[in-house]
Structures are given as C-alpha cells and as structure tokens.
Design a protein around this motif. Structure first.
Motif, PDB file in Angstrom:
ATOM      1  N   ALA A  95      -6.544   6.753   0.429  1.00 43.60           N
ATOM      2  CA  ALA A  95      -7.691   7.583   0.817  1.00 43.60           C
ATOM      3  C   ALA A  95      -8.802   7.495  -0.230  1.00 43.60           C
ATOM      4  N   GLY A  96      -8.880   6.327  -0.880  1.00 48.87           N
ATOM      5  CA  GLY A  96      -9.890   6.161  -1.934  1.00 48.87           C
ATOM      6  C   GLY A  96     -11.136   5.444  -1.446  1.00 48.87           C
ATOM      7  N   GLY A  97     -11.151   5.070  -0.163  1.00 41.83           N
ATOM      8  CA  GLY A  97     -12.284   4.298   0.359  1.00 41.83           C
ATOM      9  C   GLY A  97     -13.528   5.154   0.507  1.00 41.83           C
ATOM     10  N   GLN A  98     -14.643   4.482   0.757  1.00 40.28           N
ATOM     11  CA  GLN A  98     -15.903   5.226   0.844  1.00 40.28           C
ATOM     12  C   GLN A  98     -16.343   5.454   2.284  1.00 40.28           C
ATOM     13  N   GLY A  99     -15.635   4.826   3.215  1.00 38.85           N
ATOM     14  CA  GLY A  99     -15.907   5.054   4.639  1.00 38.85           C
ATOM     15  C   GLY A  99     -17.362   4.899   5.011  1.00 38.85           C
ATOM     16  N   SER A 100     -18.030   3.915   4.429  1.00 42.94           N
ATOM     17  CA  SER A 100     -19.477   3.824   4.653  1.00 42.94           C
ATOM     18  C   SER A 100     -19.836   3.511   6.109  1.00 42.94           C
ATOM     19  N   ARG A 101     -18.976   2.762   6.809  1.00 44.08           N
ATOM     20  CA  ARG A 101     -19.308   2.423   8.196  1.00 44.08           C
ATOM     21  C   ARG A 101     -19.305   3.658   9.097  1.00 44.08           C
ATOM     22  N   PRO A 107     -14.747  12.862   2.302  1.00 41.31           N
ATOM     23  CA  PRO A 107     -13.598  11.967   2.430  1.00 41.31           C
ATOM     24  C   PRO A 107     -13.279  11.747   3.910  1.00 41.31           C
ATOM     25  N   LYS A 108     -12.953  10.499   4.284  1.00 33.49           N
ATOM     26  CA  LYS A 108     -12.763  10.184   5.711  1.00 33.49           C
ATOM     27  C   LYS A 108     -11.684  11.065   6.357  1.00 33.49           C
ATOM     28  N   GLY A 109     -10.652  11.406   5.597  1.00 31.46           N
ATOM     29  CA  GLY A 109      -9.562  12.213   6.144  1.00 31.46           C
ATOM     30  C   GLY A 109     -10.005  13.608   6.574  1.00 31.46           C
ATOM     31  N   ILE A 175      -5.895   9.426  -8.828  1.00 34.11           N
ATOM     32  CA  ILE A 175      -7.233   8.833  -8.679  1.00 34.11           C
ATOM     33  C   ILE A 175      -7.152   7.332  -8.926  1.00 34.11           C
ATOM     34  N   GLN A 176      -7.772   6.626  -8.041  1.00 34.17           N
ATOM     35  CA  GLN A 176      -7.751   5.173  -8.102  1.00 34.17           C
ATOM     36  C   GLN A 176      -8.553   4.640  -9.299  1.00 34.17           C
ATOM     37  N   ASP A 177      -8.085   3.548  -9.897  1.00 31.04           N
ATOM     38  CA  ASP A 177      -8.813   2.920 -11.000  1.00 31.04           C
ATOM     39  C   ASP A 177     -10.135   2.338 -10.488  1.00 31.04           C
ATOM     40  N   ALA A 199     -16.949   1.558  -9.493  1.00 31.99           N
ATOM     41  CA  ALA A 199     -16.567   1.964  -8.134  1.00 31.99           C
ATOM     42  C   ALA A 199     -15.062   1.758  -7.957  1.00 31.99           C
ATOM     43  N   PRO A 200     -14.456   2.415  -6.940  1.00 32.70           N
ATOM     44  CA  PRO A 200     -13.016   2.214  -6.702  1.00 32.70           C
ATOM     45  C   PRO A 200     -12.706   0.718  -6.589  1.00 32.70           C
ATOM     46  N   ASN A 201     -11.568   0.313  -7.163  1.00 36.32           N
ATOM     47  CA  ASN A 201     -11.310  -1.132  -7.285  1.00 36.32           C
ATOM     48  C   ASN A 201     -10.631  -1.761  -6.059  1.00 36.32           C
ATOM     49  N   GLY A 202     -10.857  -1.186  -4.887  1.00 32.53           N
ATOM     50  CA  GLY A 202     -10.320  -1.777  -3.654  1.00 32.53           C
ATOM     51  C   GLY A 202      -8.918  -1.284  -3.359  1.00 32.53           C
ATOM     52  N   ASN A 203      -8.500  -1.415  -2.093  1.00 33.43           N
ATOM     53  CA  ASN A 203      -7.203  -0.813  -1.746  1.00 33.43           C
ATOM     54  C   ASN A 203      -6.006  -1.545  -2.358  1.00 33.43           C
ATOM     55  N   GLY A 204      -6.251  -2.736  -2.929  1.00 35.58           N
ATOM     56  CA  GLY A 204      -5.167  -3.428  -3.640  1.00 35.58           C
ATOM     57  C   GLY A 204      -4.855  -2.752  -4.967  1.00 35.58           C
ATOM     58  N   TYR A 230      -0.113   3.325   3.798  1.00 32.14           N
ATOM     59  CA  TYR A 230      -0.864   3.396   5.056  1.00 32.14           C
ATOM     60  C   TYR A 230      -2.294   3.853   4.832  1.00 32.14           C
ATOM     61  N   SER A 231      -3.149   3.477   5.770  1.00 29.23           N
ATOM     62  CA  SER A 231      -4.572   3.783   5.616  1.00 29.23           C
ATOM     63  C   SER A 231      -4.893   5.142   6.231  1.00 29.23           C
ATOM     64  N   VAL A 232      -5.974   5.702   5.750  1.00 27.56           N
ATOM     65  CA  VAL A 232      -6.351   7.034   6.222  1.00 27.56           C
ATOM     66  C   VAL A 232      -6.982   6.956   7.611  1.00 27.56           C
ATOM     67  N   ASP A 233      -7.390   5.751   8.018  1.00 26.38           N
ATOM     68  CA  ASP A 233      -8.225   5.755   9.222  1.00 26.38           C
ATOM     69  C   ASP A 233      -7.528   5.545  10.557  1.00 26.38           C
ATOM     70  N   ASN A 234      -6.212   5.308  10.552  1.00 25.61           N
ATOM     71  CA  ASN A 234      -5.523   5.146  11.836  1.00 25.61           C
ATOM     72  C   ASN A 234      -4.866   6.470  12.233  1.00 25.61           C
ATOM     73  N   THR A 307      -2.147  -3.696  10.770  1.00 28.76           N
ATOM     74  CA  THR A 307      -2.667  -2.347  11.053  1.00 28.76           C
ATOM     75  C   THR A 307      -2.815  -1.497   9.790  1.00 28.76           C
ATOM     76  N   LEU A 308      -2.641  -2.119   8.635  1.00 30.32           N
ATOM     77  CA  LEU A 308      -2.618  -1.416   7.342  1.00 30.32           C
ATOM     78  C   LEU A 308      -1.529  -0.340   7.299  1.00 30.32           C
ATOM     79  N   ASN A 309      -0.328  -0.792   7.620  1.00 29.47           N
ATOM     80  CA  ASN A 309       0.871   0.035   7.475  1.00 29.47           C
ATOM     81  C   ASN A 309       1.954  -0.927   6.974  1.00 29.47           C
TER      82      ASN A 309
HETATM   83  P1  UTP Z   1     -11.667   0.026   4.474  1.00 29.77           P
HETATM   84  O1  UTP Z   1     -11.478  -1.401   4.195  1.00 29.77           O
HETATM   85  O2  UTP Z   1     -11.945   0.394   5.895  1.00 29.77           O
HETATM   86  O3  UTP Z   1     -12.813   0.584   3.520  1.00 29.77           O
HETATM   87  O4  UTP Z   1     -10.402   0.795   3.952  1.00 29.77           O
HETATM   88  P2  UTP Z   1     -13.531   1.981   3.475  1.00 29.77           P
HETATM   89  O5  UTP Z   1     -14.157   2.058   2.123  1.00 29.77           O
HETATM   90  O6  UTP Z   1     -12.632   3.131   3.835  1.00 29.77           O
HETATM   91  O7  UTP Z   1     -14.624   1.903   4.639  1.00 29.77           O
HETATM   92  P3  UTP Z   1     -15.992   1.113   4.712  1.00 29.77           P
HETATM   93  O8  UTP Z   1     -15.647  -0.345   4.644  1.00 29.77           O
HETATM   94  O9  UTP Z   1     -16.854   1.574   3.561  1.00 29.77           O
HETATM   95  O10 UTP Z   1     -16.550   1.538   6.055  1.00 29.77           O
HETATM   96  C1  UTP Z   1      -9.113   0.666   4.493  1.00 29.77           C
HETATM   97  C2  UTP Z   1      -8.238   1.691   3.800  1.00 29.77           C
HETATM   98  O11 UTP Z   1      -8.198   1.441   2.396  1.00 29.77           O
HETATM   99  C3  UTP Z   1      -8.608   2.606   1.690  1.00 29.77           C
HETATM  100  C4  UTP Z   1      -9.467   3.388   2.667  1.00 29.77           C
HETATM  101  O12 UTP Z   1      -9.516   4.754   2.285  1.00 29.77           O
HETATM  102  C5  UTP Z   1      -8.725   3.136   3.967  1.00 29.77           C
HETATM  103  O13 UTP Z   1      -7.581   3.957   4.062  1.00 29.77           O
HETATM  104  N1  UTP Z   1      -9.344   2.187   0.474  1.00 29.77           N
HETATM  105  C6  UTP Z   1     -10.355   1.277   0.545  1.00 29.77           C
HETATM  106  C7  UTP Z   1      -8.992   2.747  -0.729  1.00 29.77           C
HETATM  107  O14 UTP Z   1      -8.083   3.611  -0.793  1.00 29.77           O
HETATM  108  N2  UTP Z   1      -9.659   2.346  -1.848  1.00 29.77           N
HETATM  109  C8  UTP Z   1     -10.655   1.436  -1.825  1.00 29.77           C
HETATM  110  O15 UTP Z   1     -11.222   1.115  -2.901  1.00 29.77           O
HETATM  111  C9  UTP Z   1     -11.005   0.875  -0.588  1.00 29.77           C
END
Ligand code: UTP
Length: 404
Positions: A95-101, A107-109, A175-177, A199-204, A230-234, A307-309
């Motif tokens: 749940a560290g993503g920025q959900g910009s789309r 937070p998207k959740g 908190i994500q690195d 910025a958050p260093n990606g879901n990896g 698992y991802s927050v968005d499904n 499906t990110l699971n």
């Molecule tokens: P997305 O690839 O959809 O990225 O994340 P995002 O940042 O949520 O959305 P956009 O691209 O800005 O619209 C897939 C999953 O990975 C998590 C997101 O929270 C989501 O569950 N994620 C993504 C992180 O936890 N950290 C990150 O740095 C990036």
C-alpha cells in the motif's frame, strides 16, 4: 558527513548542485540536507539507462489450470489449511503506491468503493480475509507497507475503523524505503532547498523494506515460512487462499503467482511465461506483437496475466535483497526546485526509480502459475473511469454478491 566532505563526495558523482542553496539554509536545515544526501543511493542514478533490457528466449508456461484445481481441490485445500492453522503463512499488503492514475489524493485503500454505503477498499479486502480466518479459526499476521507520504493517514484510518475487527497485535505497519528521483540527465532533484527528492522505491522494495524495518524478527519468532504479497487495488483479492498455498507447496515451487486468462492480447497486464527456461514476468509493453497475438486452438499462447497476488517462500527471498533487483526508470511529473522556486509540473520531467515485485519472480527460480477465475478474483481499481476502474470493479463486486 560535514559540508566539505559532502561537496567532494557529490562532485565525484556529478551531483554537487544539491548544495546550491546551502548558503541560504539555517543550521537545522543544513543538518537535514546533509543527512538526506548521506541516505541517498546515488549509484542507482548513475546507472540511468532508458534502453529496454534485452529479454532472453521466451516460451509459454504451463499452469495449474482452473480444471486442475477443481480436480485436486480437497488435496490442495487440506495442505493449505494445515499451513495456515500452524501459522506458517502471513500476508503483506502493498500500500505504498501513489495511485496517481486514480487521481485520489489519499491512500488508495481509503477510496470509497461503496455506492449506497461507505465501503473502503481496505475494508473490502479485510472482509475477504475474514472468510479465510473463519475456516482456520486463527488470524494470520498482516504486514502493511505504506510510504512516507501516506503512512500516518493509513495508520489513523485503521485505528479509526478499529482495525476492521482484526486483532491489533496481528497488524504491522512499515514504511517503504525510498530512492532518489532525477531529471532526464540523471541529476537528482531537490524537493525543497534543504530536502533531496526521495520517492517510494517501487513495489519490489517490499521485502528489503520489511527487513530494514526490523519486523522480519516476527517472521523468525513465529516460524513463518510463506508470505502472500498482494496489491491494494484488487477488491476481489483472495488473500492467504488455502488452495493456492496448498498447490504451491505440493508442486514444490519457491513462489506462486495467481494468474488470470488475459481478456484480450492487448490487456495491460504482465504475462507469466518462461524466459531462458525459467519462470519470468514480461510486462505488457515488452511483449513482442508476434508472441502477444499468437494463438493455438483458439487460445492465446501467452495467456496468463499476473494479478499481483504472489506467494514467496521466505528462505529463498534473501537472494532477492538489495542490489539484485534492477531499477526501472518511470517517467513522471515530479515537483522539484528550479531557480529558487518549487515547481509542480503537469508533464513528466524526470524519473522515479522503482524496483518491481515482478523481477523477484525470476530470481526465485521456480514459480507456480495458479489460474483463477477473473470474474471472481480480479477487479483492479487503477483508473477513475474506463478499463480497470472504479466502475468495472463495482460491477464485479455486485456480481459477486457484495452489497454496495
Ligand atoms: P501500481 O503499479 O498500480 O502503482 O501499484 P501505484 O503507484 O499504486 O499507481 P499509479 O501507477 O501511480 O497509478 C501496484 C501495487 O504496488 C503498490 C501499490 O500500492 C499497489 O498495491 N506499490 C507501488 C507500492 O507499495 N510501492 C510502490 O512504490 C509502488
């Protein structure tokens, strides 16, 4: 590091512009800036390369199909339930993503997916979890990865909602690195005169951040062997699904991925296949057209979208720690300092550096493709409207009997 040493350190890396406003800062701001610089991974930026990595030889992967699952359901289920009952599995929510789309500022959740009532994405996912725990009679640990930007809001939301009825001591936030952002020439941005843009260093980053947070001690203490990431968005995500766990264990795989049959060749999902004979995920934009459209007996040959699971065996995860995962350069509009002013661009002006969970799969060496019914388990909320949006997710929730 003091000013002089920091300056020479930055000069060696072509990043001395980060001290441009040093003379204007007060003591405290100077200290913060030097500390930020000390914590910045400049080598990641030094490898700035926009060239797409050349892929190995691709071939299709065979999966445990929906039919296989039906046939061996009770066998998979009994092993999975056994592992869950012994507390050998925990969940990790990304749940560290920025959900910009999605264009939602929180937070998207926290997004309300309800129509006539309030139902946040977090709550909907916690309801899915409750179904599994009702069978095993125990609560698995849930590790929730947040970001510096959304951590406080996320923690507060869980508190205010009484952790959705989940035992407090089973939920752990971390908190994500971070990684630096940079302009198109690889110069690291300043977010403020005294702050490096991080910025958050990606879901990896989920596993290394979990280790760095100190929470990995719980994994050891409680003899946890598997992590379900698992991802927050499904919103139809089935978490710690005993059938998936049982199948991955019985197939002796080091990781497992829930996959769905792609809706069409152009669907924007990563595809699980083999690369040089090893399971690997190819992003939709990397898939050559010829392979993407290839069919056999009326079915896509490269048909399994992720499906990110994922299930990861912990013993094998250490091999994916820092240094092994490549950085990807994601083009974004990044607020930064320019000529003494903070600008908030509308168009992409540089890169965020992200590691991706999909790259971990290849490092694991073996991965079970586990096919699930997309109508029952895949309702991603990526966009506000159109495909993979709030509208499509609501439609699927209703189809699955969820009152909105
Ligand atoms: P997305 O690839 O959809 O990225 O994340 P995002 O940042 O949520 O959305 P956009 O691209 O800005 O619209 C897939 C999953 O990975 C998590 C997101 O929270 C989501 O569950 N994620 C993504 C992180 O936890 N950290 C990150 O740095 C990036």
């Amino acid at each position: 590091m003091d000013y002089e040493r920091t300056l020479s350190y930055l000069e060696q890396r072509g990043q001395e512009h980060l001290l441009k406003y040093y003379g204007e800062l007060n003591e405290e701001e100077r200290r913060i800036l030097l500390e930020d610089i000390d914590h910045t991974n400049f080598s990641a930026v030094a490898n700035l390369s926009l060239e797409q990595k050349k892929r190995g030889k691709l071939s299709p992967i065979s999966a445990v199909t929906a039919e296989d699952i039906k046939r061996r359901y009770s066998q998979f289920e009994s092993v999975g339930l056994d592992f869950l009952s012994q507390g050998k599995v925990a969940a990790v929510l990304l749940a560290g993503g920025q959900g910009s789309r999605l264009g939602f500022s929180g937070p998207k959740g926290m997004y309300n997916i309800g129509i006539n009532r309030k139902l946040s994405i977090f709550e909907q996912q916690m309801n899915n979890i409750a179904e599994v725990n009702a069978i095993t009679g125990r609560h698995f640990h849930i590790f929730i990865m947040t970001s510096r930007q959304n951590n406080d809001q996320t923690v507060k939301f869980f508190e205010e909602n009484n952790y959705f009825g989940y035992p407090r001591d089973r939920i752990h936030f971390y908190i994500q690195d971070v990684a630096p952002t940079c302009d198109k020439n690889g110069k690291v941005f300043l977010d403020r005169k005294h702050r490096v843009s991080l910025a958050p260093n990606g879901n990896g980053g989920w596993y290394s951040s979990l280790v760095n947070s100190g929470l990995a001690r719980i994994l050891e203490r409680d003899n946890i062997e598997w992590l379900n990431v698992y991802s927050v968005d499904n919103v139809l995500q089935r978490i710690c699904d005993p059938i998936f766990i049982g199948a991955t264990v019985l197939k002796r795989c080091r990781c497992g991925a829930k996959v769905v049959k792609k809706a069409n060749p152009d669907e924007k999902v990563g595809v699980l296949c083999n690369e040089d004979g090893k399971p690997s995920i190819i992003e939709y934009y990397e898939m050559p057209d010829k392979l993407k459209n290839k069919t056999r007996k009326g079915e896509l040959v490269y048909r399994y979208g992720v499906t990110l699971n994922y299930l990861f065996n912990i013993h094998d995860l250490n091999g994916t720690l820092v240094g092994k995962l490549p950085y990807h350069f994601a083009e974004k509009a990044i607020p930064h300092m320019e000529d003494g002013e903070r600008v908030i661009p509308q168009e992409p002006c540089g890169y965020k550096l992200e590691t991706l969970v999909v790259d971990m799969v290849k490092l694991m060496g073996s991965c079970l493709a586990f096919e699930v019914d997309r109508e029952k388990e895949f309702a991603p909320v990526k966009n506000a409207t159109g495909p993979d949006s709030v509208d499509t997710a609501r439609e699927l929730l209703i189809k699955n009997g969820v009152q909105l």
